[in-house]
Design a protein around this motif. Structure first.
Motif, PDB file in Angstrom:
ATOM      1  N   ALA A   1       0.832  -1.214   0.000  1.00  0.00           N
ATOM      2  CA  ALA A   1       0.000   0.000   0.000  1.00  0.00           C
ATOM      3  C   ALA A   1       0.862   1.258   0.000  1.00  0.00           C
ATOM      4  O   ALA A   1       0.529   2.253  -0.661  1.00  0.00           O
ATOM      5  N   ILE A   2       1.973   1.209   0.710  1.00  0.00           N
ATOM      6  CA  ILE A   2       2.884   2.365   0.754  1.00  0.00           C
ATOM      7  C   ILE A   2       3.678   2.461  -0.550  1.00  0.00           C
ATOM      8  O   ILE A   2       3.724   3.515  -1.203  1.00  0.00           O
ATOM      9  N   LEU A   3       4.312   1.324  -0.932  1.00  0.00           N
ATOM     10  CA  LEU A   3       5.163   1.344  -2.133  1.00  0.00           C
ATOM     11  C   LEU A   3       4.354   1.668  -3.388  1.00  0.00           C
ATOM     12  O   LEU A   3       4.850   2.329  -4.298  1.00  0.00           O
ATOM     13  N   GLY A   4       3.120   1.195  -3.429  1.00  0.00           N
ATOM     14  CA  GLY A   4       2.302   1.380  -4.625  1.00  0.00           C
ATOM     15  C   GLY A   4       1.747   2.784  -4.797  1.00  0.00           C
ATOM     16  O   GLY A   4       1.199   3.116  -5.848  1.00  0.00           O
ATOM     17  N   THR A   5       1.881   3.604  -3.778  1.00  0.00           N
ATOM     18  CA  THR A   5       1.321   4.957  -3.862  1.00  0.00           C
ATOM     19  C   THR A   5       2.372   6.058  -3.700  1.00  0.00           C
ATOM     20  O   THR A   5       2.078   7.225  -3.960  1.00  0.00           O
ATOM     21  N   ILE A   6       3.571   5.684  -3.295  1.00  0.00           N
ATOM     22  CA  ILE A   6       4.559   6.709  -2.924  1.00  0.00           C
ATOM     23  C   ILE A   6       5.044   7.518  -4.127  1.00  0.00           C
ATOM     24  O   ILE A   6       5.349   8.712  -4.011  1.00  0.00           O
ATOM     25  N   GLU A   7       5.090   6.869  -5.291  1.00  0.00           N
ATOM     26  CA  GLU A   7       5.644   7.558  -6.458  1.00  0.00           C
ATOM     27  C   GLU A   7       4.787   8.754  -6.873  1.00  0.00           C
ATOM     28  O   GLU A   7       5.319   9.772  -7.330  1.00  0.00           O
ATOM     29  N   THR A   8       3.496   8.638  -6.695  1.00  0.00           N
ATOM     30  CA  THR A   8       2.605   9.754  -7.052  1.00  0.00           C
ATOM     31  C   THR A   8       2.961  10.991  -6.240  1.00  0.00           C
ATOM     32  O   THR A   8       3.040  12.103  -6.776  1.00  0.00           O
TER      33      THR A   8
ATOM     34  N   ALA B   1       8.730 -12.498  -0.849  1.00  0.00           N
ATOM     35  CA  ALA B   1      10.029 -11.888  -0.516  1.00  0.00           C
ATOM     36  C   ALA B   1      10.139 -11.688   0.991  1.00  0.00           C
ATOM     37  O   ALA B   1      11.194 -11.931   1.596  1.00  0.00           O
ATOM     38  N   MET B   2       9.046 -11.288   1.590  1.00  0.00           N
ATOM     39  CA  MET B   2       9.042 -11.071   3.033  1.00  0.00           C
ATOM     40  C   MET B   2       9.318 -12.379   3.775  1.00  0.00           C
ATOM     41  O   MET B   2      10.112 -12.419   4.722  1.00  0.00           O
ATOM     42  N   ILE B   3       8.668 -13.442   3.330  1.00  0.00           N
ATOM     43  CA  ILE B   3       8.872 -14.754   3.967  1.00  0.00           C
ATOM     44  C   ILE B   3      10.342 -15.166   3.843  1.00  0.00           C
ATOM     45  O   ILE B   3      10.976 -15.590   4.815  1.00  0.00           O
ATOM     46  N   HIS B   4      10.882 -15.018   2.623  1.00  0.00           N
ATOM     47  CA  HIS B   4      12.287 -15.386   2.400  1.00  0.00           C
ATOM     48  C   HIS B   4      13.222 -14.588   3.281  1.00  0.00           C
ATOM     49  O   HIS B   4      14.181 -15.121   3.850  1.00  0.00           O
ATOM     50  N   ARG B   5      12.958 -13.283   3.379  1.00  0.00           N
ATOM     51  CA  ARG B   5      13.859 -12.417   4.139  1.00  0.00           C
ATOM     52  C   ARG B   5      13.788 -12.685   5.636  1.00  0.00           C
ATOM     53  O   ARG B   5      14.798 -12.571   6.334  1.00  0.00           O
ATOM     54  N   LEU B   6      12.601 -13.011   6.121  1.00  0.00           N
ATOM     55  CA  LEU B   6      12.437 -13.196   7.564  1.00  0.00           C
ATOM     56  C   LEU B   6      12.835 -14.598   8.025  1.00  0.00           C
ATOM     57  O   LEU B   6      13.203 -14.789   9.178  1.00  0.00           O
TER      58      LEU B   6
ATOM     59  N   LYS C   1      14.046 -13.360  -3.470  1.00  0.00           N
ATOM     60  CA  LYS C   1      14.128 -12.665  -2.188  1.00  0.00           C
ATOM     61  C   LYS C   1      14.179 -11.161  -2.378  1.00  0.00           C
ATOM     62  O   LYS C   1      13.967 -10.412  -1.443  1.00  0.00           O
ATOM     63  N   HIS C   2      14.511 -10.741  -3.584  1.00  0.00           N
ATOM     64  CA  HIS C   2      14.833  -9.328  -3.787  1.00  0.00           C
ATOM     65  C   HIS C   2      13.577  -8.479  -3.938  1.00  0.00           C
ATOM     66  O   HIS C   2      12.652  -8.837  -4.666  1.00  0.00           O
ATOM     67  N   VAL C   3      13.577  -7.360  -3.258  1.00  0.00           N
ATOM     68  CA  VAL C   3      12.521  -6.367  -3.436  1.00  0.00           C
ATOM     69  C   VAL C   3      13.185  -5.127  -4.021  1.00  0.00           C
ATOM     70  O   VAL C   3      14.010  -4.501  -3.358  1.00  0.00           O
ATOM     71  N   ASP C   4      12.874  -4.801  -5.273  1.00  0.00           N
ATOM     72  CA  ASP C   4      13.410  -3.572  -5.866  1.00  0.00           C
ATOM     73  C   ASP C   4      12.387  -2.461  -5.617  1.00  0.00           C
ATOM     74  O   ASP C   4      11.392  -2.349  -6.331  1.00  0.00           O
ATOM     75  N   ALA C   5      12.656  -1.689  -4.592  1.00  0.00           N
ATOM     76  CA  ALA C   5      11.693  -0.666  -4.177  1.00  0.00           C
ATOM     77  C   ALA C   5      11.464   0.364  -5.266  1.00  0.00           C
ATOM     78  O   ALA C   5      10.337   0.821  -5.474  1.00  0.00           O
TER      79      ALA C   5
END
Lengths: 119, 255
Positions: free
Chosen positions: A64-71, B226-231, B207-211
């Motif tokens: 929810a955060i990542l999907g809206t932050i770019e706007t 990814a969260m499961i893998h990381r934790l 596992k990778h999350v490209d923010a």
């Protein structure tokens, strides 16, 4: 505040506050998306998400955060998270999101980023 | 004030083993030993946070009683004390009386011979209310075995993400159930999720999350794996015969 419901409040003409409840998961992540999107549509550049009460953050909440932050960022604003508990901060750290997201220790610091002076 | 002794020769182990409290405990113990009772009970109910001084007291008492030919038993050991004794490989050096502070239905003397009750299995309906209740039971279990706050939160998150993935993506209906086996070893917790839904190998997910990419594409879903893998420390997957999945999660834990 043992509720999952949010509190919403305009802080200034360019900043909007959302106070999360104790849980942000699959049940209410879409509600947060709606609240953020509505604030963005009303031209609030900055959205402060206060996590003071947040005890559990699921991947849907992260989305929810990542999907809206770019706007917000495209409009020279941001979504700012504040008052994270150590466990919530840990989850964001584990996901390598701590540098990507704007996180402050408390609401005052978040307001300072928004350019709002405290009296 | 000297440690309390009752007619059954029960001595309270001090919660705060200061030098003075430890000396009083040993003096009380020696006085009781001098009476040559058949049995001495050390009440450990106050030992919720166990430190090395507690272990020293227990070991000293154990040695003194053994040398005097008197049986010594620990009364009301907390799960934390059990775990510490297990880690130190001292569990079998002690005898235990019937425990009163284990959860209802588990105060079985048989448990004592195998130390901490450390596993359970249950079937969970593939709907949110049942999943939330199962997670609450899991958290209670983690509390009971003395898992630390961060570990508990990580494990709770892992459980939530896997269970909701099964609910949302396996094709199971609300009347279907999946099985969860939980096993707490000394240094790791092993969680096995068994479902009969659509086959999906969660262990090969990235596992990778490209923010940056996620933000630019407004991606709101797909972070759970990814969260499961990381934790978790390790994931193992195998198909459940011809239909379904067996996903095992290994997570190191500490108090």
């Amino acid at each position: 505040m043992h509720t999952a419901k949010f509190e919403e409040q305009a802080l200034a003409d360019h900043a909007f506050l959302i106070v999360l409840g104790y849980m942000l998961d699959n049940n209410n992540a879409e509600e947060l998306v709606r609240a953020i999107s509505q604030a963005q549509e009303r031209n609030y550049k900055y959205i402060v998400v206060d996590c003071e009460h947040l005890e559990f953050l699921s991947s849907a909440g992260v989305g929810a955060i990542l999907g809206t932050i770019e706007t917000s960022r495209e409009n020279q604003g941001d979504i700012i998270l504040c008052n994270l508990s150590p466990t919530i901060a840990h989850v964001l750290h584990v996901l390598d999101l701590h540098d990507f997201l704007t996180i402050t220790g408390n609401r005052q610091e978040a307001l300072a980023i928004c350019g709002i002076k405290q009296g | 004030m000297s440690p309390a002794i009752n007619q059954n020769r029960t001595i309270d182990v001090p919660a705060k083993p200061t030098a003075e409290a430890s000396k009083e405990f040993e003096q009380t113990l020696l006085a009781v030993i001098a009476d040559h009772p058949d049995l001495i009970l050390l009440d450990c109910a106050a030992l919720q946070r166990v430190i090395s001084s507690h272990i020293n007291l227990l070991w000293t008492a154990n040695t003194l009683c053994r040398e005097a030919g008197i049986e010594l038993r620990l009364l009301n050991p907390s799960p934390g004390l059990f775990r510490i004794l297990s880690i130190l490989d001292l569990l079998h050096a002690f005898s235990f009386n019937e425990m009163e502070n284990f959860p209802e239905g588990q105060s079985d003397k048989g448990i004592l011979s195998i130390s901490l009750p450390k596993s359970y299995s249950e079937e969970v309906s593939a709907e949110m209310d049942a999943i939330n209740k199962a997670i609450a039971r899991f958290v209670s279990f983690l509390t009971y075995i003395g898992a630390g706050t961060t570990t508990m939160h990580e494990l709770r998150t892992i459980y939530y993400e896997i269970a909701t993935n099964i609910r949302q993506h396996s094709g199971l209906t609300v009347s279907d159930k999946f099985r969860v086996d939980i096993n707490a070893d000394f240094d790791q917790i092993i969680m096995t999720f068994i479902d009969a839904g659509r086959t999906f190998n969660a262990a090969v997910a990235g596992k990778h999350v490209d923010a940056n990419i996620a933000a630019k594409t407004r991606k709101r879903r797909g972070f759970g794996l990814a969260m499961i893998h990381r934790l978790a420390n390790r994931l193992e997957y195998q198909p459940n015969n011809d239909k379904g999945n067996i996903l095992t999660v290994y997570k190191k834990w500490c108090k």
